[in-house]
Design a protein around this motif. Structure first.
Motif, PDB file in Angstrom:
ATOM      1  N   GLU A   4       0.832  -1.206   0.000  1.00 23.00           N
ATOM      2  CA  GLU A   4       0.000   0.000   0.000  1.00 23.00           C
ATOM      3  C   GLU A   4       0.867   1.258   0.000  1.00 23.00           C
ATOM      4  O   GLU A   4       0.576   2.229  -0.706  1.00 23.00           O
ATOM      5  CB  GLU A   4      -0.933   0.022   1.214  1.00 23.00           C
ATOM      6  N   PHE A   5       1.953   1.225   0.784  1.00 22.26           N
ATOM      7  CA  PHE A   5       2.853   2.383   0.828  1.00 22.26           C
ATOM      8  C   PHE A   5       3.500   2.605  -0.530  1.00 22.26           C
ATOM      9  O   PHE A   5       3.564   3.743  -1.021  1.00 22.26           O
ATOM     10  CB  PHE A   5       3.937   2.185   1.888  1.00 22.26           C
ATOM     11  N   LEU A   6       4.010   1.530  -1.146  1.00 23.28           N
ATOM     12  CA  LEU A   6       4.690   1.654  -2.430  1.00 23.28           C
ATOM     13  C   LEU A   6       3.747   2.191  -3.508  1.00 23.28           C
ATOM     14  O   LEU A   6       4.138   3.062  -4.312  1.00 23.28           O
ATOM     15  CB  LEU A   6       5.251   0.295  -2.849  1.00 23.28           C
ATOM     16  N   ILE A   7       2.523   1.698  -3.524  1.00 20.62           N
ATOM     17  CA  ILE A   7       1.553   2.153  -4.526  1.00 20.62           C
ATOM     18  C   ILE A   7       1.189   3.619  -4.299  1.00 20.62           C
ATOM     19  O   ILE A   7       1.169   4.432  -5.235  1.00 20.62           O
ATOM     20  CB  ILE A   7       0.281   1.279  -4.491  1.00 20.62           C
ATOM     21  N   THR A   8       0.909   3.958  -3.038  1.00 18.12           N
ATOM     22  CA  THR A   8       0.540   5.334  -2.712  1.00 18.12           C
ATOM     23  C   THR A   8       1.679   6.293  -3.020  1.00 18.12           C
ATOM     24  O   THR A   8       1.475   7.365  -3.612  1.00 18.12           O
ATOM     25  CB  THR A   8       0.159   5.460  -1.223  1.00 18.12           C
ATOM     26  N   PHE A 136       1.689   4.612   7.836  1.00 26.75           N
ATOM     27  CA  PHE A 136       2.339   3.348   7.496  1.00 26.75           C
ATOM     28  C   PHE A 136       3.326   2.899   8.576  1.00 26.75           C
ATOM     29  O   PHE A 136       4.169   2.038   8.336  1.00 26.75           O
ATOM     30  CB  PHE A 136       3.050   3.480   6.150  1.00 26.75           C
ATOM     31  N   VAL A 137       3.199   3.504   9.764  1.00 26.59           N
ATOM     32  CA  VAL A 137       4.051   3.132  10.895  1.00 26.59           C
ATOM     33  C   VAL A 137       3.181   2.663  12.040  1.00 26.59           C
ATOM     34  O   VAL A 137       2.176   3.294  12.368  1.00 26.59           O
ATOM     35  CB  VAL A 137       4.913   4.328  11.359  1.00 26.59           C
ATOM     36  N   GLU A 138       3.551   1.544  12.643  1.00 23.47           N
ATOM     37  CA  GLU A 138       2.765   0.999  13.745  1.00 23.47           C
ATOM     38  C   GLU A 138       2.896   1.895  14.981  1.00 23.47           C
ATOM     39  O   GLU A 138       4.009   2.150  15.459  1.00 23.47           O
ATOM     40  CB  GLU A 138       3.255  -0.410  14.098  1.00 23.47           C
ATOM     41  N   PRO A 139       1.772   2.406  15.509  1.00 21.68           N
ATOM     42  CA  PRO A 139       1.809   3.298  16.662  1.00 21.68           C
ATOM     43  C   PRO A 139       2.429   2.623  17.888  1.00 21.68           C
ATOM     44  O   PRO A 139       2.181   1.456  18.165  1.00 21.68           O
ATOM     45  CB  PRO A 139       0.323   3.610  16.916  1.00 21.68           C
ATOM     46  N   GLY A 140       3.262   3.381  18.600  1.00 22.88           N
ATOM     47  CA  GLY A 140       3.849   2.861  19.837  1.00 22.88           C
ATOM     48  C   GLY A 140       4.986   1.892  19.648  1.00 22.88           C
ATOM     49  O   GLY A 140       5.526   1.368  20.622  1.00 22.88           O
TER      50      GLY A 140
END
Length: 207
Positions: A4-8, A136-140
């Motif tokens: 998803e990150f790469l496409i966005t 795109f980063v996991e919180p915490g």
């Protein structure tokens, strides 16, 4: 790293903007080598915005009307200045009939500096990355900073590659343009109008 990150990121990078317009214009006016320099400069120009987003400094632009307006109008003024220089055939967008054969340190520094300023003087980039990267980063997570740096590096590499491709296509048709004075004149006007249009778009931007 998610698909998803790469496409966005790819969609964002290939979308026409000031950096893409400048890189294409450099490829047409100065040849492939200088378009690579422009692509490099545009990539460097997003580093401060990525750093600001990672450090949380971009929030200042979001909360401070004065800071946002100052950056915005500086960017607008610079884009209008580029449009004027393009029409007058001066500055980094000056037509170079010798192309890559005349590449030198001074012209490379000028193109790099212009490319950096084009992206640096756009406050919307900092705000965009402030909203974009955290998704795109996991919180915490303990690895939040390394992960954001990794994503930023991928975004910059993708930006450079796509812009080099843009510049390469522009340089490929360059010889068919600079030998035709009427086409050359229309090309200058088109890029001048593009810079003005991007300046107006930035002027109308809000936080």
């Amino acid at each position: 790293m998610s698909v998803e990150f790469l496409i966005t990121a790819f969609i964002i990078v290939v979308s026409p903007g000031t950096g893409a317009v400048y890189t294409v214009g450099t490829g047409l006016t100065r040849g492939f080598r200088m378009s690579v320099v422009a692509a490099f400069g545009c990539t460097l120009g997003i580093v401060p915005h990525l750093a600001a987003a990672i450090a949380g400094l971009a929030a200042i632009l979001h909360t401070s009307a004065l800071a946002f307006e100052t950056f915005k109008w500086a960017g607008v003024a610079y884009l209008l200045f580029l449009a004027w220089q393009t029409l007058r055939e001066k500055g980094a967008m000056k037509i170079d009939t010798e192309g890559d054969a005349k590449t030198n340190g001074n012209s490379a520094l000028r193109v790099t500096g212009t490319a950096i300023l084009i992206n640096f003087l756009n406050p919307k980039l900092s705000m965009f990355f402030l909203a974009f990267l955290p998704q795109f980063v996991e919180p915490g997570s303990a690895s939040t900073l390394p992960h954001m740096l990794q994503l930023s590096a991928v975004f910059m590499i993708m930006t450079f590659i796509v812009f080099v491709i843009y510049g390469g296509f522009a340089a490929a048709v360059r010889d068919h343009i600079i030998t035709r004075p009427k086409v050359l004149a229309w090309m200058r006007r088109t890029f001048a109008v593009a810079f003005v249009g991007l300046g107006v778009q930035l002027a109308l931007a809000s936080r």
